[in-house]
Design a protein around this motif. Structure first.
Motif, PDB file in Angstrom:
ATOM      1  N   GLN A   1       3.484   5.812 -19.808  1.00 40.23           N
ATOM      2  CA  GLN A   1       4.280   5.034 -18.852  1.00 40.23           C
ATOM      3  C   GLN A   1       3.336   4.554 -17.759  1.00 40.23           C
ATOM      4  OE1 GLN A   1       7.729   7.305 -17.789  1.00 40.23           O
ATOM      5  NE2 GLN A   1       8.433   5.771 -16.338  1.00 40.23           N
ATOM      6  N   SER A   2       3.336   3.240 -17.497  1.00 37.62           N
ATOM      7  CA  SER A   2       2.320   2.742 -16.560  1.00 37.62           C
ATOM      8  C   SER A   2       2.719   2.955 -15.102  1.00 37.62           C
ATOM      9  CB  SER A   2       2.005   1.269 -16.817  1.00 37.62           C
ATOM     10  OG  SER A   2       3.173   0.524 -16.668  1.00 37.62           O
ATOM     11  N   SER A   3       4.029   3.032 -14.808  1.00 33.88           N
ATOM     12  CA  SER A   3       4.391   3.415 -13.438  1.00 33.88           C
ATOM     13  C   SER A   3       5.320   4.621 -13.480  1.00 33.88           C
ATOM     14  CB  SER A   3       5.019   2.249 -12.685  1.00 33.88           C
ATOM     15  OG  SER A   3       5.992   1.630 -13.484  1.00 33.88           O
ATOM     16  N   PHE A   4       4.718   5.760 -13.751  1.00 34.58           N
ATOM     17  CA  PHE A   4       5.432   7.014 -13.907  1.00 34.58           C
ATOM     18  C   PHE A   4       5.713   7.638 -12.545  1.00 34.58           C
ATOM     19  CE2 PHE A   4       4.919  11.679 -14.188  1.00 34.58           C
ATOM     20  CZ  PHE A   4       6.030  11.981 -14.959  1.00 34.58           C
ATOM     21  N   ALA A   5       4.728   7.506 -11.657  1.00 33.24           N
ATOM     22  CA  ALA A   5       4.877   8.072 -10.312  1.00 33.24           C
ATOM     23  C   ALA A   5       4.366   7.037  -9.313  1.00 33.24           C
ATOM     24  CB  ALA A   5       4.063   9.355 -10.197  1.00 33.24           C
ATOM     25  N   ASP A   6       4.617   7.279  -8.039  1.00 37.40           N
ATOM     26  CA  ASP A   6       4.051   6.395  -7.019  1.00 37.40           C
ATOM     27  C   ASP A   6       2.549   6.632  -6.957  1.00 37.40           C
ATOM     28  OD1 ASP A   6       6.419   5.277  -6.340  1.00 37.40           O
ATOM     29  OD2 ASP A   6       6.852   6.716  -4.735  1.00 37.40           O
ATOM     30  N   GLY A   7       1.786   5.590  -7.136  1.00 40.27           N
ATOM     31  CA  GLY A   7       0.341   5.748  -7.031  1.00 40.27           C
ATOM     32  C   GLY A   7      -0.078   5.823  -5.574  1.00 40.27           C
ATOM     33  N   ARG A   8      -1.365   5.990  -5.375  1.00 30.45           N
ATOM     34  CA  ARG A   8      -1.870   5.977  -3.996  1.00 30.45           C
ATOM     35  C   ARG A   8      -1.941   4.530  -3.515  1.00 30.45           C
ATOM     36  NH1 ARG A   8      -7.305   9.181  -4.418  1.00 30.45           N
ATOM     37  NH2 ARG A   8      -7.687   8.626  -2.243  1.00 30.45           N
ATOM     38  N   ASP A   9      -1.785   4.345  -2.207  1.00 26.48           N
ATOM     39  CA  ASP A   9      -1.868   2.999  -1.632  1.00 26.48           C
ATOM     40  C   ASP A   9      -3.275   2.446  -1.786  1.00 26.48           C
ATOM     41  OD1 ASP A   9       0.686   2.691  -0.870  1.00 26.48           O
ATOM     42  OD2 ASP A   9       0.396   3.546   1.134  1.00 26.48           O
ATOM     43  N   PHE A  10      -3.329   1.156  -2.014  1.00 23.58           N
ATOM     44  CA  PHE A  10      -4.641   0.511  -2.037  1.00 23.58           C
ATOM     45  C   PHE A  10      -4.529  -0.870  -1.427  1.00 23.58           C
ATOM     46  CE2 PHE A  10      -7.582  -2.469  -4.160  1.00 23.58           C
ATOM     47  CZ  PHE A  10      -8.762  -1.941  -3.674  1.00 23.58           C
ATOM     48  N   SER A  11      -5.404  -1.162  -0.484  1.00 22.03           N
ATOM     49  CA  SER A  11      -5.465  -2.500   0.091  1.00 22.03           C
ATOM     50  C   SER A  11      -6.861  -3.049  -0.124  1.00 22.03           C
ATOM     51  CB  SER A  11      -5.150  -2.419   1.587  1.00 22.03           C
ATOM     52  OG  SER A  11      -5.724  -3.524   2.229  1.00 22.03           O
TER      53      SER A  11
END
Lengths: 331, 202
Positions: free
Chosen positions: B180-190
């Protein structure tokens, strides 16, 4: 293929920072990324020239001017508090009045991504902006490592040089440092005073009370010499019990004599070591750069040495200033 | 081996297990110095002996040391720059996997002397199964890459299964199954650097 047709979503994907302008300058359509830069109010329906300032070429006042410029690169800045600069190029739309304008950030992309919170998806897939941002960040990380390395190497270099110019026992400068400073004075033509300082009876202290006592006396002598000279002067230990003092821009013989006498006076006070008295005395010979038309290192050192031996002849514990008479007596 | 790689190894061991352990390893490995410089070049044996010595002291396998180091390089708050640079690869974990093909050239752009192995992504976006093939003169990068990939999957919030296959002859392979490609909230990235003048590493 004389003409091609694109759907709006296709155009938005190819040029996420495009605008379509009506002949009167009204913004009819805008790409998703440029829209992100103007959220309140939205660009649609506004006049292009109210939202953007065309700084180059001059006198671009209307859509007709831009069309007449025939695809020249435009320099724009946004009329908002950030005044973000943009580059743009405009072409006529076939079959209808109006203008298609494509924009990009140029170097201002570095600030813009922070100001407008842009992500990779906001740039066309073929846009090199993200590669550039990557490169800037990677290079500054690498540069940062290099800077830290340079700082460490410089620290080590200074420490090594310091060590190479220092007498390890007394912490005074050594002969190498003296040679270095003396030749610098000579090459820059600065005036200076030079003293040869010799300890008398030091060998006796070493022989009767031991080397530890001798070392203690040398440390004490070093302290006195530092005390009686200024920070810009050089105090070097050039032999077991021989020292050279260089006085930067000081050639006043009266003052130099006063300094010499204070040193001699303090050296006469016995130095205590483990409850025993160590008695030494000091002889000094002085010369100054003003005595010579063309000061020379070896000549000045040997003249000061000659004056030093004159002091010893006079019964020690005194200073002698070099003079031509001394040379005549010596020969 | 480039100083950046050796320095990464040192930072991992020192941050994770303490400075005394690192000193012990450096001495046991017969290094004539206490710290690697990230911008110097070192003889290859040093890296291998450091890994072996650390494995011995920590009672772990060299493979585990390498994999843990890979995870550390992406997830440790003490080393921010590598994670950021890898995130430039794309907005999703699959985009990131595709960017691995460019990793060798990207690393060279930043530090021309840095010789990373070549990574090649094989597989199909449609069924979510990929293979990353790693070829280069130094065997073991694949193990470290496994740790990097696990940490990057977490970073993107993707659920993946991975398996390492070392085939020898300087050829390593990691198989990846994307569940699953969005299984959890990833870390923020800017994209914007938090501090452009200090690219991350402390």
């Amino acid at each position: 293929m004389e003409k091609i047709c694109l759907t709006r979503p296709a155009l938005a994907r190819l040029m996420p920072m495009h605008l379509i302008l009506a002949p009167n300058g009204e913004i009819l359509q805008c790409g998703p990324t440029i829209a992100k830069l103007f959220t309140d109010p939205s660009l649609l329906g506004q006049s292009f020239f109210d939202c953007f300032d065309v700084s180059r070429p001059y006198n671009m006042m209307s859509v007709a001017d831009i069309l007449a410029s025939n695809g020249t690169k435009l320099h724009l800045s946004m009329r908002n508090q950030h005044q973000t600069t943009l580059k743009a190029v405009g072409v006529a739309l076939e079959g209808q009045d109006g203008l298609l304008l494509d924009m990009s950030f140029g170097i201002s992309v570095v600030d813009a991504i922070g100001t407008y919170d842009l992500s990779i998806a906001d740039f066309a897939a073929t846009d090199l902006a993200v590669e550039m941002l990557y490169l800037i960040e990677a290079k500054s990380a690498a540069m940062n490592e290099s800077h830290k390395l340079n700082a460490r190497l410089q620290g080590a270099k200074i420490a090594a040089e310091e060590q190479a110019y220092t007498d390890t026992l007394t912490g005074l400068k050594n002969r190498r440092a003296m040679d270095h400073v003396l030749s610098r004075f000579l090459s820059t033509g600065e005036s200076f005073g030079l003293m040869q300082v010799d300890l008398d009876y030091f060998k006796a202290v070493n022989d009767t009370l031991g080397h530890a006592a001798g070392d203690h006396v040398l440390l004490e002598v070093a302290r006195i010499l530092i005390d009686e000279t200024r920070g810009e002067d050089l105090v070097a230990r050039v032999g077991g019990d021989e020292f050279v003092l260089l006085f930067h821009r000081l050639t006043d013989l009266e003052k130099l004599n006063d300094i010499a006498n204070r040193i001699i006076e303090r050296m006469e006070v016995p130095i205590m070591f483990e409850g025993r008295q160590c008695r030494i005395s000091t002889s000094i010979g002085t010369t100054i750069s003003d005595f010579y038309a063309e000061p020379d290192m070896d000549k000045m050192l040997s003249d000061a040495d000659l004056a030093l031996y004159a002091s010893k002849d006079k019964g020690r514990a005194c200073n002698t200033v070099f003079s031509a008479d001394l040379l005549r007596q010596a020969s | 081996m480039h100083g950046l790689i050796n320095r990464s190894l040192e930072s991992f061991l020192s941050d994770t297990y303490g400075a005394p352990l690192w000193r012990d390893v450096a001495e046991g490995a017969g290094l004539a110095f206490e710290h690697f410089e990230s911008m110097f070049e070192y003889e290859d044996w040093m890296t291998y002996v450091v890994i072996e010595t650390a494995a011995e002291r920590l009672n772990k396998s060299p493979d585990t040391i390498l994999e843990d180091m890979g995870t550390y390089l992406v997830s440790s708050p003490n080393v921010k720059s590598l994670r950021r640079l890898l995130r430039f690869g794309g907005d999703s974990f699959v985009d990131f996997l595709h960017s691995l093909d460019d990793l060798y050239d990207r690393a060279k752009l930043a530090v021309p002397e840095l010789e990373l192995p070549m990574f090649k992504l094989l597989g199909d976006d449609t069924d979510g199964s990929f293979r990353v093939v790693c070829t280069g003169p130094h065997f073991g990068f694949g193990r470290a890459m496994l740790g990097v990939l696990r940490a990057m999957a977490d970073d993107y919030g993707a659920l993946v299964f991975m398996e390492y296959h070392g085939a020898g002859d300087g050829f390593e392979e990691i198989s990846i199954t994307l569940v699953q490609s969005s299984f959890a909230d990833g870390r923020d990235f800017s994209l914007a650097s938090p501090d452009a003048s200090n690219g991350g590493r402390q």
